[in-house]
Write a protein that holds these residues in place. Structure first.
Motif, short mmCIF file in Angstrom:
data_model
loop_
_atom_site.label_atom_id
_atom_site.label_comp_id
_atom_site.label_asym_id
_atom_site.label_seq_id
_atom_site.Cartn_x
_atom_site.Cartn_y
_atom_site.Cartn_z
N VAL A 220 0.85 -1.18 0.00
CA VAL A 220 0.00 0.00 0.00
C VAL A 220 0.89 1.23 0.00
O VAL A 220 2.05 1.18 0.39
N SER A 221 0.31 2.34 -0.43
CA SER A 221 1.06 3.58 -0.52
C SER A 221 1.56 4.04 0.85
O SER A 221 0.82 4.00 1.84
N GLY A 222 2.81 4.47 0.92
CA GLY A 222 3.37 5.01 2.15
C GLY A 222 3.83 3.97 3.14
O GLY A 222 4.31 4.31 4.23
N ASN A 223 3.74 2.68 2.79
CA ASN A 223 4.06 1.63 3.75
C ASN A 223 5.53 1.22 3.63
O ASN A 223 5.86 0.07 3.34
N LEU A 224 6.41 2.18 3.86
CA LEU A 224 7.85 1.95 3.90
C LEU A 224 8.39 2.55 5.19
O LEU A 224 7.85 3.54 5.70
N ILE A 225 9.46 2.00 5.71
CA ILE A 225 9.98 2.46 6.99
C ILE A 225 10.65 3.83 6.88
O ILE A 225 10.65 4.61 7.82
N ASN A 226 11.25 4.14 5.71
CA ASN A 226 11.87 5.46 5.54
C ASN A 226 11.04 6.26 4.53
O ASN A 226 11.07 6.00 3.33
N HIS A 227 10.33 7.25 5.03
CA HIS A 227 9.37 7.99 4.21
C HIS A 227 9.16 9.36 4.85
O HIS A 227 9.57 9.59 5.99
N TYR A 228 8.52 10.27 4.13
CA TYR A 228 8.16 11.59 4.66
C TYR A 228 9.38 12.34 5.21
O TYR A 228 9.31 13.00 6.25
N GLN A 229 10.51 12.26 4.51
CA GLN A 229 11.76 12.77 5.05
C GLN A 229 12.17 14.12 4.46
O GLN A 229 12.24 14.27 3.24
N PRO A 230 12.46 15.11 5.32
CA PRO A 230 13.02 16.37 4.84
C PRO A 230 14.50 16.20 4.50
O PRO A 230 15.07 15.12 4.68
#
Length: 324
Positions: A220-230
């Motif tokens: 599913v979308s966004g289901n990774l441990i490293n995400h949403y990173q500045p």
């Protein structure tokens, strides 16, 4: 190619966006959650452009956006009765439902899975666009893959200027976090990604306890441990540990995102809302702001361990994992 920013004052901008999508181009669209990078869900080459522009792995599924629940059976099969209850309460809105896909659905959308994630967004501009286009669109967040999701047209430009045809400027996103993904393919509904719709709201409507699944193997979308990173490195810290920051100088140019009323002498601080919904509204824009101010290290005070903060904890955890 210069990216067009279609503002509210421009007559016919939704019609132009619809035509661009029909022509196989990519258009960033506003939703109540975050800005999405839209393509015609029936156009394989347009969908391929999404993966190329974002740098997104092709096995990472996309979420399908529809104008109406009446279109659902064109894209999904074996629709459970619980969907009607959820849709009545939460669509249009920040809820995506994982269902068994219709045989005609392109594998590029689902990452080769036999399931498809679908939602009806709650934004008047995008609902008008979907109605005019009269097709489903796929729309992951309109940013480079793994980075902080955009909640304004400016954020989209910062990442994708010159790489996509247009942006429909719908102002600041109201929710600020991605949709909550609920798996309805099994007997018991399961949350696969926490988001803008809270666990408590879902449980109240279904009148049952809902499992929150942390299985990263589910596609599913966004289901990774490293995400949403500045660009800056992100570090989380408990409230009880904040005092330790005064004991020695910090190596990098750092900022502390605070919930508590604590005075810290040797580090810049930025106060975050104590309400989880308001916190979610500004989390991504704050992370992007810290990048704009050239901070190298963002230290985030962890919020309370309560269910209404679950989505915030998820985003902080993924933002603070090792860099992509």
């Amino acid at each position: 190619m210069k990216t067009l920013v279609l503002s509210e004052i421009e007559f016919g901008r939704i019609g132009l966006a619809s035509q661009l999508l029909s022509d196989g181009e990519l258009v960033a669209i506003p939703t109540e959650t975050v800005y999405g990078l839209a393509a015609d869900a029936t156009n394989r080459s347009a969908i391929d452009k999404i993966f190329a522009v974002k740098g997104r792995p092709k096995n990472h599924p996309l979420i399908l956006h529809l104008a109406s629940i009446d279109q659902l059976s064109d894209w999904a099969i074996e629709i459970p009765s619980s969907l009607s209850i959820l849709a009545t309460h939460f669509w249009p809105g920040p809820m995506s439902l994982l269902l068994k896909k219709h045989p005609h659905v392109l594998n590029e959308i689902t990452g080769g899975s036999d399931k498809i994630c679908i939602r009806i967004p709650n934004h008047p501009i995008t609902l008008s666009l979907l109605g005019m286009l009269n097709k489903g669109i796929v729309a992951p967040s309109a940013n480079l893959f793994g980075r902080v999701s955009p909640t304004s047209a400016k954020h989209v430009l910062d990442d994708l200027d010159g790489k996509i045809s247009a942006i429909l400027d719908g102002g600041q996103c109201e929710v600020g976090l991605e949709s909550t993904i609920i798996d309805l393919t099994e007997k018991k509904p399961t949350i696969l990604r926490p988001g803008g719709l809270s666990l408590l709201e879902i449980e109240k409507v279904l009148n049952e306890k809902i499992i929150v699944n942390s299985n990263l193997n589910e596609k599913v979308s966004g289901n990774l441990i490293n995400h949403y990173q500045p660009k800056a490195s992100v570090h989380s810290i408990k409230t009880s540990e904040i005092g330790n920051l005064t004991e020695e100088p910090l190596e990098a140019k750092s900022v502390l995102l605070l919930l508590s009323d604590i005075n810290i002498d040797n580090i810049q601080t930025y106060t975050m809302p104590r309400d989880p919904y308001k916190y979610g509204q500004i989390l991504y824009s704050t992370l992007r702001l810290m990048d704009d101010r050239n901070f190298e290290k963002i230290i985030i005070e962890l919020p309370p361990e309560k269910s209404d903060w679950y989505a915030i904890h998820d985003r902080i955890k993924k933002a603070s994992f090792k860099k992509l």
